[in-house]
Design an enzyme around this catalytic site. Structure first.
Site, PDB file in Angstrom:
ATOM      1  N   CYS A  84       0.857  -1.188   0.000  1.00 18.03           N
ATOM      2  CA  CYS A  84       0.000   0.000   0.000  1.00 18.03           C
ATOM      3  C   CYS A  84       0.891   1.235   0.000  1.00 18.03           C
ATOM      4  O   CYS A  84       1.851   1.297   0.775  1.00 18.03           O
ATOM      5  CB  CYS A  84      -0.891  -0.018   1.243  1.00 18.03           C
ATOM      6  SG  CYS A  84      -1.990   1.400   1.369  1.00 18.03           S
ATOM      7  N   HIS A 126      -9.021  -3.776  -2.158  1.00 20.31           N
ATOM      8  CA  HIS A 126      -8.065  -3.014  -1.343  1.00 20.31           C
ATOM      9  C   HIS A 126      -8.450  -1.526  -1.318  1.00 20.31           C
ATOM     10  O   HIS A 126      -8.498  -0.909  -0.250  1.00 20.31           O
ATOM     11  CB  HIS A 126      -6.649  -3.213  -1.923  1.00 20.31           C
ATOM     12  CG  HIS A 126      -5.575  -2.436  -1.239  1.00 20.31           C
ATOM     13  ND1 HIS A 126      -4.519  -3.041  -0.592  1.00 20.31           N
ATOM     14  CD2 HIS A 126      -5.384  -1.105  -1.104  1.00 20.31           C
ATOM     15  CE1 HIS A 126      -3.730  -2.100  -0.086  1.00 20.31           C
ATOM     16  NE2 HIS A 126      -4.227  -0.915  -0.387  1.00 20.31           N
ATOM     17  N   GLU A 127      -8.757  -0.979  -2.498  1.00 20.15           N
ATOM     18  CA  GLU A 127      -9.074   0.456  -2.574  1.00 20.15           C
ATOM     19  C   GLU A 127     -10.436   0.762  -1.944  1.00 20.15           C
ATOM     20  O   GLU A 127     -10.605   1.787  -1.279  1.00 20.15           O
ATOM     21  CB  GLU A 127      -9.039   0.942  -4.026  1.00 20.15           C
ATOM     22  CG  GLU A 127      -7.689   0.760  -4.734  1.00 20.15           C
ATOM     23  CD  GLU A 127      -6.503   1.260  -3.946  1.00 20.15           C
ATOM     24  OE1 GLU A 127      -6.643   2.202  -3.145  1.00 20.15           O
ATOM     25  OE2 GLU A 127      -5.407   0.678  -4.112  1.00 20.15           O
ATOM     26  N   HIS A 130     -10.203   1.199   1.675  1.00 25.00           N
ATOM     27  CA  HIS A 130      -9.688   2.511   2.093  1.00 25.00           C
ATOM     28  C   HIS A 130     -10.821   3.505   2.352  1.00 25.00           C
ATOM     29  O   HIS A 130     -10.703   4.377   3.216  1.00 25.00           O
ATOM     30  CB  HIS A 130      -8.781   3.105   1.006  1.00 25.00           C
ATOM     31  CG  HIS A 130      -7.344   2.697   1.105  1.00 25.00           C
ATOM     32  ND1 HIS A 130      -6.563   2.943   2.214  1.00 25.00           N
ATOM     33  CD2 HIS A 130      -6.520   2.080   0.213  1.00 25.00           C
ATOM     34  CE1 HIS A 130      -5.337   2.485   2.013  1.00 25.00           C
ATOM     35  NE2 HIS A 130      -5.270   1.949   0.810  1.00 25.00           N
TER      36      HIS A 130
HETATM   37 CO    CO Z   1      -3.650   1.046  -0.051  1.00 26.75          CO
END
Ligand code: CO
Length: 160
Positions: A84, A126-127, A130
């Site tokens: 990341c 993953h995004e 966030h």
């Molecule tokens: Co990330």
């Protein structure tokens, strides 16, 4: 526009929905894409540049997604390496759904759905995490996270 790092509270916050699809939004997405490429990232979420908005950019294939929502995840999962841009120097294997069905808006406010697989599904998950203040390290087993503790503390202190 600059990256923010682990320890910055915005990375733990739930980002706000985008409601205005204007030129400023498109400019923000464009700058995020540039920053992602510059840092050799494969995805970037707005909170990673200190912005409270549900906007992500993906590199392969190139996509800008506003208010993305994962509607369905496959039961089949894959364990693969992740990193990341907000947590430099840390890579770990994370289990993710192999396939996701996602809804999102484009930069002009039109609604879309998309099925993503494998690596691109991983980046999307993953995004999207966030946007809810979730980081990939949160998915690691407790023992593995403990091993990262001092490294994470150094990043929080600005030693990146
Ligand atoms: Co990330």
């Amino acid at each position: 526009m600059k990256l923010v790092y682990y320890g910055d509270p915005i990375l733990r916050a739930t980002a706000s929905e985008v409601t205005t699809f204007d030129k400023a939004l498109r400019e923000t997405a464009r700058r995020m894409s540039e920053l992602m490429v510059k840092h050799k990232g494969v995805g970037l979420a707005a909170p990673q540049v200190g912005l409270d908005m549900r906007l992500i950019v993906l590199r392969f294939p190139p996509h800008e997604m506003v208010n993305p929502t994962i509607i369905e995840r496959s039961k089949k999962t894959v364990l693969d390496e992740e990193g990341c841009l907000s947590i430099p120097g840390v890579v770990a294997h994370v289990k993710r759904a192999y396939r996701v069905f996602v809804s999102y808006y484009d930069l002009k406010g039109s609604a879309h759905t998309l099925t993503m697989y494998a690596r691109s599904a991983r980046v999307l998950q993953h995004e999207e995490d966030h946007l809810d203040g979730v980081l990939f390290i949160d998915h690691l087993p407790h023992a593995r996270r403990m091993l990262l503790k001092s490294k994470l503390a150094r990043i929080s202190e600005g030693v990146v």
